[in-house]
Structures are given as structure tokens and as C-alpha cells.
Enzyme design. Structure first.
Site, PDB file in Angstrom:
ATOM      1  N   GLY A 157      -5.854  -7.494  12.682  1.00 41.85           N
ATOM      2  CA  GLY A 157      -4.674  -6.874  13.304  1.00 41.85           C
ATOM      3  C   GLY A 157      -5.148  -6.099  14.525  1.00 41.85           C
ATOM      4  O   GLY A 157      -6.190  -6.401  15.100  1.00 41.85           O
ATOM      5  N   ARG A 158      -4.351  -5.077  14.887  1.00 39.45           N
ATOM      6  CA  ARG A 158      -4.678  -4.303  16.097  1.00 39.45           C
ATOM      7  C   ARG A 158      -6.086  -3.711  16.030  1.00 39.45           C
ATOM      8  O   ARG A 158      -6.854  -3.809  16.988  1.00 39.45           O
ATOM      9  CB  ARG A 158      -3.670  -3.163  16.269  1.00 39.45           C
ATOM     10  CG  ARG A 158      -2.329  -3.607  16.782  1.00 39.45           C
ATOM     11  CD  ARG A 158      -1.362  -2.453  16.717  1.00 39.45           C
ATOM     12  NE  ARG A 158      -0.909  -2.313  15.342  1.00 39.45           N
ATOM     13  CZ  ARG A 158       0.363  -2.361  14.958  1.00 39.45           C
ATOM     14  NH1 ARG A 158       1.309  -2.497  15.858  1.00 39.45           N
ATOM     15  NH2 ARG A 158       0.694  -2.239  13.701  1.00 39.45           N
ATOM     16  N   ILE A 159      -6.444  -3.110  14.876  1.00 39.38           N
ATOM     17  CA  ILE A 159      -7.749  -2.437  14.793  1.00 39.38           C
ATOM     18  C   ILE A 159      -8.872  -3.476  14.733  1.00 39.38           C
ATOM     19  O   ILE A 159      -9.888  -3.344  15.420  1.00 39.38           O
ATOM     20  CB  ILE A 159      -7.792  -1.459  13.595  1.00 39.38           C
ATOM     21  CG1 ILE A 159      -6.738  -0.355  13.809  1.00 39.38           C
ATOM     22  CG2 ILE A 159      -9.179  -0.859  13.420  1.00 39.38           C
ATOM     23  CD1 ILE A 159      -6.504   0.554  12.613  1.00 39.38           C
ATOM     24  N   ARG A 179      -4.639 -12.784   7.077  1.00 39.27           N
ATOM     25  CA  ARG A 179      -3.557 -13.444   6.339  1.00 39.27           C
ATOM     26  C   ARG A 179      -3.137 -14.723   7.049  1.00 39.27           C
ATOM     27  O   ARG A 179      -2.981 -15.764   6.449  1.00 39.27           O
ATOM     28  CB  ARG A 179      -2.354 -12.513   6.274  1.00 39.27           C
ATOM     29  CG  ARG A 179      -2.132 -11.906   4.921  1.00 39.27           C
ATOM     30  CD  ARG A 179      -1.003 -10.950   4.964  1.00 39.27           C
ATOM     31  NE  ARG A 179      -1.122 -10.046   6.121  1.00 39.27           N
ATOM     32  CZ  ARG A 179      -0.458  -8.917   6.254  1.00 39.27           C
ATOM     33  NH1 ARG A 179       0.367  -8.529   5.333  1.00 39.27           N
ATOM     34  NH2 ARG A 179      -0.614  -8.138   7.311  1.00 39.27           N
ATOM     35  N   ARG A 241      -9.088   0.756   3.665  1.00 42.90           N
ATOM     36  CA  ARG A 241      -8.653   1.559   2.526  1.00 42.90           C
ATOM     37  C   ARG A 241      -9.662   1.373   1.414  1.00 42.90           C
ATOM     38  O   ARG A 241     -10.153   0.254   1.175  1.00 42.90           O
ATOM     39  CB  ARG A 241      -7.265   1.109   2.037  1.00 42.90           C
ATOM     40  CG  ARG A 241      -6.108   1.631   2.863  1.00 42.90           C
ATOM     41  CD  ARG A 241      -5.950   3.148   2.736  1.00 42.90           C
ATOM     42  NE  ARG A 241      -4.848   3.678   3.523  1.00 42.90           N
ATOM     43  CZ  ARG A 241      -4.955   4.167   4.756  1.00 42.90           C
ATOM     44  NH1 ARG A 241      -6.131   4.211   5.361  1.00 42.90           N
ATOM     45  NH2 ARG A 241      -3.896   4.660   5.380  1.00 42.90           N
ATOM     46  N   GLU A 270      -9.903   8.769  -3.297  1.00 38.55           N
ATOM     47  CA  GLU A 270     -10.150   9.939  -2.445  1.00 38.55           C
ATOM     48  C   GLU A 270      -9.457  11.180  -2.981  1.00 38.55           C
ATOM     49  O   GLU A 270      -8.304  11.067  -3.410  1.00 38.55           O
ATOM     50  CB  GLU A 270      -9.628   9.648  -1.027  1.00 38.55           C
ATOM     51  CG  GLU A 270     -10.536   8.729  -0.270  1.00 38.55           C
ATOM     52  CD  GLU A 270      -9.997   8.334   1.100  1.00 38.55           C
ATOM     53  OE1 GLU A 270      -9.172   9.080   1.666  1.00 38.55           O
ATOM     54  OE2 GLU A 270     -10.391   7.277   1.586  1.00 38.55           O
ATOM     55  N   HIS A 288     -13.371   9.812   5.615  1.00 38.57           N
ATOM     56  CA  HIS A 288     -12.127   9.252   6.193  1.00 38.57           C
ATOM     57  C   HIS A 288     -11.834   9.854   7.577  1.00 38.57           C
ATOM     58  O   HIS A 288     -10.794  10.485   7.795  1.00 38.57           O
ATOM     59  CB  HIS A 288     -10.951   9.489   5.232  1.00 38.57           C
ATOM     60  CG  HIS A 288      -9.854   8.481   5.411  1.00 38.57           C
ATOM     61  ND1 HIS A 288      -9.030   8.054   4.389  1.00 38.57           N
ATOM     62  CD2 HIS A 288      -9.427   7.809   6.512  1.00 38.57           C
ATOM     63  CE1 HIS A 288      -8.160   7.175   4.854  1.00 38.57           C
ATOM     64  NE2 HIS A 288      -8.380   7.010   6.150  1.00 38.57           N
ATOM     65  N   ILE A 289     -12.762   9.636   8.501  1.00 41.43           N
ATOM     66  CA  ILE A 289     -12.627  10.284   9.817  1.00 41.43           C
ATOM     67  C   ILE A 289     -12.644   9.314  10.990  1.00 41.43           C
ATOM     68  O   ILE A 289     -12.733   9.757  12.140  1.00 41.43           O
ATOM     69  CB  ILE A 289     -13.735  11.347  10.057  1.00 41.43           C
ATOM     70  CG1 ILE A 289     -15.138  10.723   9.889  1.00 41.43           C
ATOM     71  CG2 ILE A 289     -13.543  12.556   9.146  1.00 41.43           C
ATOM     72  CD1 ILE A 289     -16.263  11.589  10.459  1.00 41.43           C
TER      73      ILE A 289
HETATM   74  C1  DGY Z   1      -4.369   5.573   8.801  1.00 37.21           C
HETATM   75  O1  DGY Z   1      -3.644   6.037   9.689  1.00 37.21           O
HETATM   76  O2  DGY Z   1      -3.950   4.771   7.969  1.00 37.21           O
HETATM   77  C2  DGY Z   1      -5.794   5.993   8.807  1.00 37.21           C
HETATM   78  O3  DGY Z   1      -6.450   5.675   7.653  1.00 37.21           O
HETATM   79  C3  DGY Z   1      -5.934   7.458   9.158  1.00 37.21           C
HETATM   80  O4  DGY Z   1      -7.183   7.599   9.711  1.00 37.21           O
END
Ligand code: DGY
Length: 323
Positions: A157-159, A179, A241, A270, A288-289
Site C-alpha cells: 500500500g502507501r507505506i 492482496r 501490526r 502492546e 511503536h515509533i
Molecule cells: C498507525 O497510524 O496505524 C501507526 O501504527 C501509528 O504509528
């Protein structure tokens, strides 16, 4: 009587975001962590017209049942697996998230984690701070050369695409699974080859990075089977995730030195982290940063607040609704 809608912001965000909400709503700001349980949300939610939630707040079916006045849940995240969207939709509650504004920050953060992991930055720093550095040696702390690596991206996707662009600049060969296959022109621009089978990513790639959403299909996508199929000198990076990876299986694979290492930003439960992962060799663990830049975190807050103001006050801010 105050006719402004009541909004719960579950924890402090950028001051500009709360100031904007305070102008138009009666805003309550929770103390960090207070709303990380279903029970605390159930107790509070009945009072509110709008909720600005964090990804750590479980907006479950039961919470929605207690939400007598709620019209909108705006999640301060692009991922919204913490929200029962179906229950919201059935109750006529809108759901918003914060896509786009975090793409570059998350991709930059992923690259930072990838480089730190494969080039042993945290462990070599620990070594130095312990006083063990006794001069340059030709075989200390070696890692792979990125331009010789095949990168496997799961979730284009975008990321995923933003990561692909950066890794292409490092000269990496790119294989991806998604997918659905992306259009050929974008594939060509990214220099990325598609595979329909996630296991072939495990078998062929030197560095595997996860950028898919958490769904029924992707939960434990990286399991024992997947880890067994990885090359012994391969690395896994997860900034998607936590539950996409079976954390116990990953810890076992690292302890057995069955794979070379893992850079992990997100965890199954988490803020808990599997104790065997904490002690695993080759694991670089961060809290998670990957999206944590000033401008991204401010924009995420503004997008989420915008959705609340549009829905409750008929305003016209930019925002993104999921339903
Ligand atoms: C999100 O926006 O889903 C990210 O995990 C936050 O960093």
C-alpha cells in the site's frame, strides 16, 4: 445550557489539536493509559458525542453498545484494527482514520529500523558502552550490503511503496506480495516484482518488511512455517501490526539462530512484549515509533480532530472516513 457537543480525547496530543477541539466542543482529555481497557471505555462513553481514540483503545462491540450518543470515532492512526467497524456502522457511528500524513515518516522509520538491525547498531553501541571496544577489526559486526539484498515487502500500500522507493535508492532488488497486484506501471517505477505466494517471499528474500493491515487473513501471517522457510541469514522487519507475527515463534527462531535478526516496532500485546523476544539475539526492539515525527504526529491529530468537527459541527476540515 451548553449546546456544544461533548468529545472525549483519550490522551494528550499536540496542543494545537486539543486547542482546535476546545474551541468548538466540550472536550475531556483522558490520562495516558486510562482508556486502554474495554471496561473504562464502557463506563465513560455514554456521555460523549465524539471520541478521538488511540490505537491502544479497544473500541469493541461492547463499547459501542454503551455509546448512547456517540456519532463519530476518529482514530489517531491509519490502522483501525482496534475498532469494531462493523458494530459502528450498524449503530450509525462514523469511523475516521489518518492515512497519507504518516506515510513518509513511517517509511523513514522503517529504513532506520532496517539499517539499525542489519548493521547491528544497537548491539555494537552496547558493546562500546560496556568498554569492550579494543580497536578496529576486519570481521567485527558485519552485516549484508543492501545493494546485494533482495527485499521482500508484504503489503504494497502507501507505506509499502514509500519503503520500496527508498530501498530502490539503496540498489535493492524488490519482490512484493499484496492482496492484489498493483498496476504494472507502478511496479516498473518501483522496480518491484509481484508474487502471489507470501511463502516465496520467505524463501527468496534477504530482508522482509511487513506493511500490511492486521486482518483475519494477515494475523500470524509470519508463523513458524514462514520463519522455517526464511534463509538463515535473513532479517525480518515489522512496522505494521504486532499480531501479523507470531511473537513466540519469532523469539524461538531468533534464539535458535535460525534467522539472522529482526527489527520490531510493533508487538502482539502492546505494551507487553514476549519475554523470550526481549532476550533474543539479533532482535532490535523499539516502542511503536516509526511514525513519530513532529509534523506527522501533528497532522495525524489534525486529521482526526477534523473528522470530529466535520461530523459534529458541520465544518469542512480535511479528514478521511472509513465508514
Ligand atoms: C498507525 O497510524 O496505524 C501507526 O501504527 C501509528 O504509528
Amino acid at each position: 445550557m451548553n449546546s456544544k457537543p461533548r468529545v472525549l480525547l483519550t490522551e494528550s496530543v499536540f496542543p494545537e489539536v486539543s486547542e482546535l477541539l476546545e474551541k468548538h466542543t466540550r472536550l475531556d482529555i483522558g490520562k495516558r493509559g486510562t482508556y486502554n481497557t474495554e471496561d473504562s471505555l464502557c463506563d465513560a462513553i455514554g456521555e460523549y458525542d465524539g471520541l478521538l481514540s488511540m490505537l491502544s483503545n479497544p473500541i469493541t462491540h461492547k463499547v459501542i453498545e454503551h455509546a448512547k450518543k456517540l456519532k463519530i470515532v476518529a482514530n489517531h492512526a491509519v490502522g483501525y484494527n482496534n475498532i469494531d467497524v462493523e458494530a459502528c456502522e450498524k449503530a450509525g457511528i462514523r469511523v475516521a482514520n489518518t492515512p497519507d500524513v504518516l506515510t513518509d515518516a513511517t517509511a523513514d522509520g522503517t529504513l532506520a529500523l532496517m539499517l539499525a538491525t542489519v548493521r547491528h547498531i544497537p548491539s555494537s553501541q552496547e558493546f562500546l558502552r560496556r568498554g569492550d571496544f579494543d580497536g578496529w577489526h576486519p570481521t567485527s559486526f558485519m552485516g549484508p550490503e543492501l545493494k546485494e539484498c533482495t527485499l521482500g515487502i508484504i503489503g504494497m500500500g502507501r507505506i509499502g511503496m514509500a519503503v520500496a522507493k527508498r530501498c530502490r535508492a539503496f540498489g535493492m532488488n524488490i519482490l512484493y506480495h499484496n492482496r492484489s497486484r498493483i498496476d504494472r506501471e507502478t511496479e516498473q517505477m518501483l522496480g518491484a516484482k509481484y508474487t502471489a505466494d507470501p511463502l516465496s517471499i520467505a524463501q527468496e528474500c534477504d530482508i522482509i518488511t511487513l506493511h500490511c493491515p492486521l486482518t483475519h487473513e494477515t494475523r500470524h501471517l509470519v508463523d513458524k512455517n514462514f520463519l522455517d522457510a526464511m534463509k538463515p541469514d535473513a532479517f525480518l522487519i515489522n512496522a505494521a501490526r504486532g499480531p501479523v507475527v507470531d511473537e513466540a515463534a519469532l523469539a524461538r527462531a531468533l534464539h535458535a539462530q535460525q534467522i539472522a535478526g529482526a527489527g520490531i516496532d510493533v508487538f502482539e500485546k502492546e505494551p507487553e512484549i514476549h519475554p523470550d523476544l526481549l532476550s533474543a539475539p539479533g532482535a532490535v526492539l523499539i516502542p511503536h515509533i516509526t511514525s513519530a515525527t513532529y509534523s506527522t504526529r501533528k497532522s495525524m491529530g489534525m486529521l482526526a480532530a477534523g473528522a470530529i468537527l466535520n461530523e459534529l459541527c458541520g465544518m469542512d476540515h480535511s479528514c478521511n472516513f472509513v465508514v
